[in-house]
Design a protein around this motif. Structure first.
Motif, PDB file in Angstrom:
ATOM      1  N   PHE A 175       0.914  -1.096  -0.003  1.00 54.79           N
ATOM      2  CA  PHE A 175      -0.033  -0.124   0.100  1.00 54.79           C
ATOM      3  C   PHE A 175       0.761   1.376  -0.034  1.00 54.79           C
ATOM      4  CE2 PHE A 175      -2.183   3.393   2.321  1.00 54.79           C
ATOM      5  CZ  PHE A 175      -3.393   3.584   1.547  1.00 54.79           C
ATOM      6  N   ASN A 176       1.690   1.216   0.953  1.00 58.93           N
ATOM      7  CA  ASN A 176       2.748   2.280   0.984  1.00 58.93           C
ATOM      8  C   ASN A 176       3.571   2.732  -0.203  1.00 58.93           C
ATOM      9  OD1 ASN A 176       1.874   2.795   3.514  1.00 58.93           O
ATOM     10  ND2 ASN A 176       3.590   1.995   4.582  1.00 58.93           N
ATOM     11  N   ASP A 177       3.989   1.678  -0.951  1.00 61.24           N
ATOM     12  CA  ASP A 177       4.910   1.634  -1.931  1.00 61.24           C
ATOM     13  C   ASP A 177       3.829   2.241  -3.174  1.00 61.24           C
ATOM     14  OD1 ASP A 177       7.063   0.797  -0.780  1.00 61.24           O
ATOM     15  OD2 ASP A 177       6.784  -1.244  -1.639  1.00 61.24           O
ATOM     16  N   ILE A 178       2.942   1.622  -3.436  1.00 59.07           N
ATOM     17  CA  ILE A 178       1.814   2.042  -4.545  1.00 59.07           C
ATOM     18  C   ILE A 178       1.298   3.429  -4.293  1.00 59.07           C
ATOM     19  CG2 ILE A 178      -0.526   1.749  -5.463  1.00 59.07           C
ATOM     20  CD1 ILE A 178       0.096  -1.414  -5.015  1.00 59.07           C
ATOM     21  N   PHE A 179       0.891   4.149  -3.186  1.00 55.89           N
ATOM     22  CA  PHE A 179       0.296   5.147  -2.988  1.00 55.89           C
ATOM     23  C   PHE A 179       1.436   6.143  -2.428  1.00 55.89           C
ATOM     24  CE2 PHE A 179      -3.286   2.417  -3.156  1.00 55.89           C
ATOM     25  CZ  PHE A 179      -4.007   3.011  -3.841  1.00 55.89           C
ATOM     26  N   GLY A 180       2.784   6.005  -2.318  1.00 58.16           N
ATOM     27  CA  GLY A 180       3.576   6.712  -1.899  1.00 58.16           C
ATOM     28  C   GLY A 180       3.621   7.424  -0.680  1.00 58.16           C
ATOM     29  N   VAL A 181       3.249   6.523   0.304  1.00 61.16           N
ATOM     30  CA  VAL A 181       3.024   7.053   1.695  1.00 61.16           C
ATOM     31  C   VAL A 181       4.345   6.819   2.351  1.00 61.16           C
ATOM     32  CG1 VAL A 181       1.618   6.465   3.950  1.00 61.16           C
ATOM     33  CG2 VAL A 181       0.519   6.555   1.940  1.00 61.16           C
ATOM     34  N   THR A 182       4.801   7.739   3.108  1.00 57.09           N
ATOM     35  CA  THR A 182       5.949   7.507   3.876  1.00 57.09           C
ATOM     36  C   THR A 182       5.743   7.633   5.496  1.00 57.09           C
ATOM     37  OG1 THR A 182       6.429  10.030   3.869  1.00 57.09           O
ATOM     38  CG2 THR A 182       7.338   8.618   2.285  1.00 57.09           C
ATOM     39  N   SER A 183       6.667   6.980   6.266  1.00 61.25           N
ATOM     40  CA  SER A 183       6.365   7.064   7.530  1.00 61.25           C
ATOM     41  C   SER A 183       6.012   8.447   8.169  1.00 61.25           C
ATOM     42  CB  SER A 183       7.461   6.215   8.389  1.00 61.25           C
ATOM     43  OG  SER A 183       8.754   7.030   8.257  1.00 61.25           O
ATOM     44  N   GLY A 184       6.645   9.303   7.770  1.00 61.29           N
ATOM     45  CA  GLY A 184       6.578  10.722   8.086  1.00 61.29           C
ATOM     46  C   GLY A 184       4.916  11.221   8.094  1.00 61.29           C
ATOM     47  N   GLU A 185       4.376  10.623   7.013  1.00 63.75           N
ATOM     48  CA  GLU A 185       2.894  11.032   6.772  1.00 63.75           C
ATOM     49  C   GLU A 185       1.891  10.378   7.745  1.00 63.75           C
ATOM     50  OE1 GLU A 185       2.436  12.008   2.019  1.00 63.75           O
ATOM     51  OE2 GLU A 185       3.239  10.038   2.414  1.00 63.75           O
ATOM     52  N   LYS A 186       2.144   9.313   8.459  1.00 64.50           N
ATOM     53  CA  LYS A 186       1.372   8.831   9.259  1.00 64.50           C
ATOM     54  C   LYS A 186       1.015   9.246  10.472  1.00 64.50           C
ATOM     55  CE  LYS A 186       1.752   4.416   7.058  1.00 64.50           C
ATOM     56  NZ  LYS A 186       2.158   2.950   7.291  1.00 64.50           N
TER      57      LYS A 186
END
Length: 339
Positions: A328-339
Motif C-alpha cells: 500500500f505504501n509503495d503504490i500510493f507513495g505513503v512515507t512513515s512521516g505522513e502517518k
C-alpha cells in the motif's frame, strides 16, 4: 440442632444468589481502590468522550484516562513500552486487525466478559481476547455540488476515469480496504487497479474525519472510503454529501476491545469492557451513528442494512499484514512521516 438448621438454611440462601454478583461486588471494591482506567484508543475524540460519559454515569468513582492516536502509531507505542517493560494501558480500543496483531504478540490477555453473550458471533472470538465495539462500512462518498448523480461510480474501475484525476482523497492507513479489494477482485487484478488508481493524483490524508471535512467543504469531489456513519452525520447537518456502495462491500474488521497485558488497573478495565459491550454501552455506540455489534441493539442507518456484504478472510490479512502495509505504501507513495 437449631443452630445447624439455621446455618444450613443460610448456606442454601447464599447458594441461590447468582455467583457473578459476588464476583462483581469484589471487583467493584477493588476498582474503587484502583480509582481509574487507562484506555489506549483510535476512536474519535467526541465519540470517546460520549463513551466515557456513559461509563462515568454508571461508575462515577472511576476516572477514565484516554490516550488517542492513529492505529500504526498506537501499535508502535505499545510495542515500544512493552520492550522497555513499561505497562500503562489497561484496555485497548483499536482496529480488529491491529488488536489481533497485539494478541499474536502476547500484548492482550483473555477476559470472558458476561456481556459478550449479547455480541454477535462474527464480532468476537471464543477465547475472549477481543470483542467488537462497532464496525464500519466504507462506501463511495461524493460532494453533490461538484458531481452529478449520473457521475456516481458504480464499479471500482469508474474511479480511473480522467474526470476524477486530482479530485480524490484517500486515507493514508487504508490497509483494510486495500486488502479487501484483493479478496474481492483477486490479487493480480486488485494490484493493477491500485497502481492505476495511484496515477489519479489522490490526496493522501490522515484521518477519515479530516477527509470527510474536505469532502463536505468541496476541497475534494470524491473519496472511495467514506464511512457511512460520518456521511449520514454530515447529511443531517446539511452538508452536500451523498454516498453509494460498490457491492459487495467488505465491512472493516470491527473496532475491537481487549484487556491489556499487565494492566495496572485490571478490575477497572474489566468494568470498562463490561460497560462498552453491554446493551447500555452499545446504545451509546448507536447514538453515535456507529454500527453496534450486539444483536439486541438496532443499527442506526436502515439504508446500510440493505447493502450486500462480502465475508472477509481476516486471518489471512493478519498473517500478511506487513506485506499489505508495504505494498500500500509503495503504490500510493505513503512515507512513515505522513502517518
Amino acid at each position: 440442632m437449631r443452630r445447624i438448621i439455621f446455618l444450613w438454611g443460610w448456606v442454601l440462601f447464599l447458594s441461590q444468589l447468582p455467583f457473578p454478583a459476588w464476583g462483581q461486588d469484589a471487583r467493584l471494591a477493588k476498582a474503587r481502590d484502583e480509582k481509574k482506567v487507562v484506555v489506549y484508543n483510535t476512536t474519535t475524540v467526541p465519540d470517546m468522550q460520549k463513551l466515557i460519559e456513559g461509563f462515568h454515569k454508571k461508575y462515577p468513582f472511576l476516572e477514565v484516562e484516554s490516550f488517542r492516536s492513529s492505529g500504526e502509531r498506537l501499535l508502535q507505542k505499545i510495542f515500544t513500552e512493552a520492550r522497555a517493560g513499561r505497562y500503562f494501558a489497561d484496555a485497548y480500543i483499536i482496529s480488529g486487525l491491529q488488536l489481533w496483531l497485539l494478541r499474536d504478540a502476547g500484548q492482550v490477555v483473555p477476559y470472558l466478559s458476561p456481556e459478550r453473550e449479547g455480541v454477535l458471533k462474527p464480532f468476537k472470538d471464543e477465547a475472549g481476547y477481543w470483542a467488537g465495539v462497532y464496525f464500519n462500512l466504507e462506501v463511495i462518498g461524493v460532494n453533490t455540488r461538484l458531481t452529478q448523480p449520473r457521475e456516481m461510480p458504480k464499479r471500482w474501475e469508474d474511479l480511473l476515469d480522467p474526470r476524477w484525476k486530482g479530485r480524490m482523497a484517500l486515507e493514508n492507513e487504508e490497509i483494510p480496504w486495500f486488502a479487501s479489494l484483493q479478496q474481492i477482485m483477486g490479487e493480480e487484478k486488485a494490484m493493477d487497479f491500485s497502481r492505476r488508481l495511484a496515477k489519479q493524483q489522490l490526496q493522501m490524508r490522515s484521518g477519515h474525519t479530516l477527509i470527510s471535512q474536505l469532502l463536505a467543504a468541496g476541497e475534494v469531489a470524491l473519496t472511495p472510503t467514506l464511512r457511512v456513519n460520518i456521511a449520514e452525520t454530515l447529511k443531517m447537518k446539511g452538508a452536500p454529501v451523498e454516498w453509494a456502495a460498490i457491492e459487495p462491500v467488505a465491512p472493516n474488521a470491527p473496532v475491537s476491545l481487549g484487556l491489556a497485558k499487565n494492566a495496572p488497573h485490571p478490575n477497572s478495565a474489566r468494568l470498562f469492557i463490561d460497560f462498552i459491550l453491554s446493551r447500555e454501552g452499545q446504545t451509546v455506540v448507536r447514538e453515535l451513528n456507529r454500527n453496534p455489534t450486539r444483536g439486541d441493539v438496532e443499527q442506526p442507518v436502515p439504508r446500510a442494512t440493505k447493502v450486500k456484504l462480502f465475508e472477509m478472510n481476516w486471518d489471512g490479512v493478519v498473517k500478511n499484514y506487513a506485506r499489505y502495509v508495504k505494498d500500500f505504501n509503495d503504490i500510493f507513495g505513503v512515507t512513515s512521516g505522513e502517518k
